[in-house]
Design a protein around this motif. Structure first.
Motif, PDB file in Angstrom:
ATOM      1  N   LEU A   1      22.576 142.083  64.109  1.00  0.00           N
ATOM      2  CA  LEU A   1      23.651 141.453  63.325  1.00  0.00           C
ATOM      3  C   LEU A   1      23.223 141.380  61.863  1.00  0.00           C
ATOM      4  O   LEU A   1      22.042 141.167  61.563  1.00  0.00           O
ATOM      5  N   HIS A  55      27.584 147.524  67.461  1.00  0.00           N
ATOM      6  CA  HIS A  55      26.176 147.462  67.873  1.00  0.00           C
ATOM      7  C   HIS A  55      25.920 147.943  69.291  1.00  0.00           C
ATOM      8  O   HIS A  55      24.774 147.928  69.750  1.00  0.00           O
ATOM      9  N   MET A  80      32.706 141.501  66.996  1.00  0.00           N
ATOM     10  CA  MET A  80      31.371 141.363  66.418  1.00  0.00           C
ATOM     11  C   MET A  80      30.383 142.354  67.020  1.00  0.00           C
ATOM     12  O   MET A  80      29.515 142.890  66.329  1.00  0.00           O
TER      13      MET A  80
END
Length: 129
Positions: A123, A63, A59
């Motif tokens: 996100l 980022h 996830m």
């Protein structure tokens, strides 16, 4: 009212946060009786921790450029340490039990207090809202 409102977590992080709370309660039990074997409970938790780590790593991967490098380094170093400890558990070793519990506890707190808030703004918006 001054009742503490729970942190509004991004939907993608809610289950990970729930798993952190489960991990923290395990750590409390380990630190209460570190000279005893917690093998059954630890083995069950190891099975949950690896997919938890992989989910976070997957996830957050897109980022990292938005997040302080020190946070990424700590995240990766602690996952690596916990994986090494899970690969070579010493259930009857008081020092091992304490080290595992303190490392896992502090790691979960770091993610909840520092890393999750840092990554949350990046996100993607959840579907269907």
């Amino acid at each position: 009212s001054n009742i503490m409102k729970p942190l509004k977590r991004h939907p993608a992080l809610i289950e990970l946060s729930r798993e952190h709370h489960h991990a923290l309660s395990l750590c409390v039990r380990l630190l209460r009786t570190p000279a005893e074997s917690h093998q059954t409970e630890l083995e069950a938790h190891f099975l949950e921790l690896e997919p938890h780590f992989v989910e976070e790593e997957t996830m957050f991967a897109p980022h990292w450029q938005n997040i302080p490098v020190t946070m990424r380094e700590r995240f990766e170093a602690e996952h690596a340490k916990l994986r090494r400890m899970m690969a070579n558990p010493e259930y009857l070793n008081e020092a091992w039990n304490k080290d595992f519990a303190v490392t896992l506890r502090d790691h979960a707190r770091f993610e909840e207090r520092e890393l999750f808030p840092a990554v949350e703004p990046f996100l993607p918006e959840p579907e269907g809202i």
